[in-house]
Design a protein around this motif. Structure first.
Motif, PDB file in Angstrom:
ATOM      1  N   PHE A 103       0.834  -1.206   0.000  1.00 44.91           N
ATOM      2  CA  PHE A 103       0.000   0.000   0.000  1.00 44.91           C
ATOM      3  C   PHE A 103       0.868   1.256   0.000  1.00 44.91           C
ATOM      4  O   PHE A 103       0.580   2.226  -0.704  1.00 44.91           O
ATOM      5  CB  PHE A 103      -0.931  -0.009   1.216  1.00 44.91           C
ATOM      6  CG  PHE A 103      -1.963  -1.101   1.187  1.00 44.91           C
ATOM      7  CD1 PHE A 103      -3.238  -0.867   0.696  1.00 44.91           C
ATOM      8  CD2 PHE A 103      -1.662  -2.372   1.663  1.00 44.91           C
ATOM      9  CE1 PHE A 103      -4.195  -1.872   0.668  1.00 44.91           C
ATOM     10  CE2 PHE A 103      -2.608  -3.386   1.638  1.00 44.91           C
ATOM     11  CZ  PHE A 103      -3.878  -3.141   1.137  1.00 44.91           C
ATOM     12  N   LEU A 106       2.215   1.770  -3.515  1.00 44.57           N
ATOM     13  CA  LEU A 106       1.226   2.377  -4.408  1.00 44.57           C
ATOM     14  C   LEU A 106       1.105   3.875  -4.165  1.00 44.57           C
ATOM     15  O   LEU A 106       1.029   4.677  -5.111  1.00 44.57           O
ATOM     16  CB  LEU A 106      -0.136   1.713  -4.199  1.00 44.57           C
ATOM     17  CG  LEU A 106      -0.332   0.325  -4.792  1.00 44.57           C
ATOM     18  CD1 LEU A 106      -1.632  -0.286  -4.282  1.00 44.57           C
ATOM     19  CD2 LEU A 106      -0.331   0.366  -6.312  1.00 44.57           C
ATOM     20  N   PRO A 126      -3.340  -4.273  -3.295  1.00 40.58           N
ATOM     21  CA  PRO A 126      -4.724  -4.223  -3.771  1.00 40.58           C
ATOM     22  C   PRO A 126      -5.695  -4.119  -2.605  1.00 40.58           C
ATOM     23  O   PRO A 126      -5.403  -4.566  -1.488  1.00 40.58           O
ATOM     24  CB  PRO A 126      -4.886  -5.548  -4.524  1.00 40.58           C
ATOM     25  CG  PRO A 126      -3.499  -5.911  -4.947  1.00 40.58           C
ATOM     26  CD  PRO A 126      -2.618  -5.440  -3.826  1.00 40.58           C
ATOM     27  N   TRP A 219      -4.763   3.438  -5.806  1.00 43.64           N
ATOM     28  CA  TRP A 219      -5.209   2.270  -6.561  1.00 43.64           C
ATOM     29  C   TRP A 219      -6.049   2.695  -7.773  1.00 43.64           C
ATOM     30  O   TRP A 219      -5.876   2.172  -8.873  1.00 43.64           O
ATOM     31  CB  TRP A 219      -6.010   1.349  -5.650  1.00 43.64           C
ATOM     32  CG  TRP A 219      -6.559   0.130  -6.325  1.00 43.64           C
ATOM     33  CD1 TRP A 219      -7.845  -0.083  -6.715  1.00 43.64           C
ATOM     34  CD2 TRP A 219      -5.832  -1.046  -6.703  1.00 43.64           C
ATOM     35  NE1 TRP A 219      -7.983  -1.317  -7.307  1.00 43.64           N
ATOM     36  CE2 TRP A 219      -6.761  -1.935  -7.317  1.00 43.64           C
ATOM     37  CE3 TRP A 219      -4.509  -1.441  -6.596  1.00 43.64           C
ATOM     38  CZ2 TRP A 219      -6.395  -3.185  -7.808  1.00 43.64           C
ATOM     39  CZ3 TRP A 219      -4.133  -2.692  -7.078  1.00 43.64           C
ATOM     40  CH2 TRP A 219      -5.063  -3.535  -7.681  1.00 43.64           C
ATOM     41  N   LEU A 222      -3.733   4.248 -10.526  1.00 39.17           N
ATOM     42  CA  LEU A 222      -2.524   3.483 -10.828  1.00 39.17           C
ATOM     43  C   LEU A 222      -2.149   3.597 -12.303  1.00 39.17           C
ATOM     44  O   LEU A 222      -2.967   3.313 -13.183  1.00 39.17           O
ATOM     45  CB  LEU A 222      -2.748   2.014 -10.451  1.00 39.17           C
ATOM     46  CG  LEU A 222      -1.583   1.063 -10.695  1.00 39.17           C
ATOM     47  CD1 LEU A 222      -0.361   1.477  -9.881  1.00 39.17           C
ATOM     48  CD2 LEU A 222      -1.994  -0.365 -10.350  1.00 39.17           C
TER      49      LEU A 222
END
Length: 280
Positions: A103, A106, A126, A219, A222
């Protein structure tokens, strides 16, 4: 590669510790999980070529960065990681993140896109379903189980702490790398030893990665090349996996399941470390 050193990175509110293996122009930033430390990446680092620089920070509230204060959260950790890259003069890197580190990876790519070449997410990153429980403490226990309980425990000596980890169902195969990982996490005085990980940091970060806007936004936005490495088994070394259904992830990125690995041994087991290092 075997060359290893620790470095301290000055921040506005203290110093952050990072472990660094190897040297060269090919750089990897490796981000650990919610109750972990940079030592989680030791086996992976040892399998990389000597001309690869692997940089693994202790996130604030963990390891030898435990004294760094909050606020915590994915965005704060991402900005700290960018500061580590600045300290080492790394313009851009491959970023690998395990568990909560996925996380953070990301969010780092979202907030500092020019610093990230591509992403390797290792059993984390994810979206996860919101865990059961009415309070953050109940939700935390549901997600990380024995790891949450460990943060409140005290141990008489180093061997007692090792025995606690040996009893964990995910660590059936004890090794020098696991022992080094466990020993590094220990702090305090004999008779009153405990984990270095801050319970406040672990609680706040667990809430943030499930409900905060930084991870969800990263997310949805992305745009980097990314690969997901999935452990076959979960945090307790058995089914269900942390990500039991890879299909929704596979709709957005390649997914590889590392057969036989659980959420911990995908880094701290020989076969798991082989797979992660080969991917890097």
């Amino acid at each position: 590669m075997t060359a290893y050193r620790r470095m301290s990175v000055p921040l506005a509110d203290g110093e952050l510790t990072a472990g660094v293996w190897g040297s060269g122009n090919r750089a990897v930033l490796a981000v650990h999980g919610v109750t972990s430390s940079h030592q989680a990446w030791r086996l992976v680092a040892e399998r990389l070529p000597e001309d690869t620089l692997l940089i693994a920070p202790d996130l604030r509230g963990r390891g030898d960065s435990a004294a760094l204060p909050g606020p915590y959260g994915m965005a704060r950790h991402a900005d700290d990681c960018a500061a580590v890259l600045d300290a080492l003069g790394c313009a851009d890197v491959v970023v690998a993140g395990h568990s909560m580190g996925g996380f953070v990876a990301l969010v780092l790519a979202d907030r500092h896109p020019q610093r990230v070449q591509r992403l390797i997410l290792v059993d984390g990153g994810p979206p996860l379903p919101l865990p059961p429980g009415e309070t953050p403490e109940e939700q935390l226990a549901a997600v990380i189980g024995p790891a949450a309980a460990r943060l409140t425990m005290r141990f008489h000596d180093r061997e007692a702490y090792r025995d606690h980890w040996r009893a964990h169902p995910a660590f059936a195969d004890w090794s020098p790398a696991v022992e080094a990982y466990v020993d590094y996490d220990l702090t305090g005085e004999p008779g009153d030893l405990r984990s270095k990980a801050s319970a406040d940091a672990v609680r706040d970060d667990s809430v943030d990665l499930h409900t905060g806007g930084a991870a969800a936004g990263a997310w949805s936005r992305l745009r980097h090349e990314v690969l997901f490495l999935r452990a076959e088994f979960g945090m307790l070394g058995a089914l269900p996996a942390l990500y039991p259904d890879p299909a929704p992830i596979a709709a957005r990125m390649p997914v590889r399941t590392v057969d036989g690995s659980n959420h911990y041994t995908i880094l701290l087991g020989t076969d798991g470390a082989d797979s992660v290092a080969a991917t890097l």
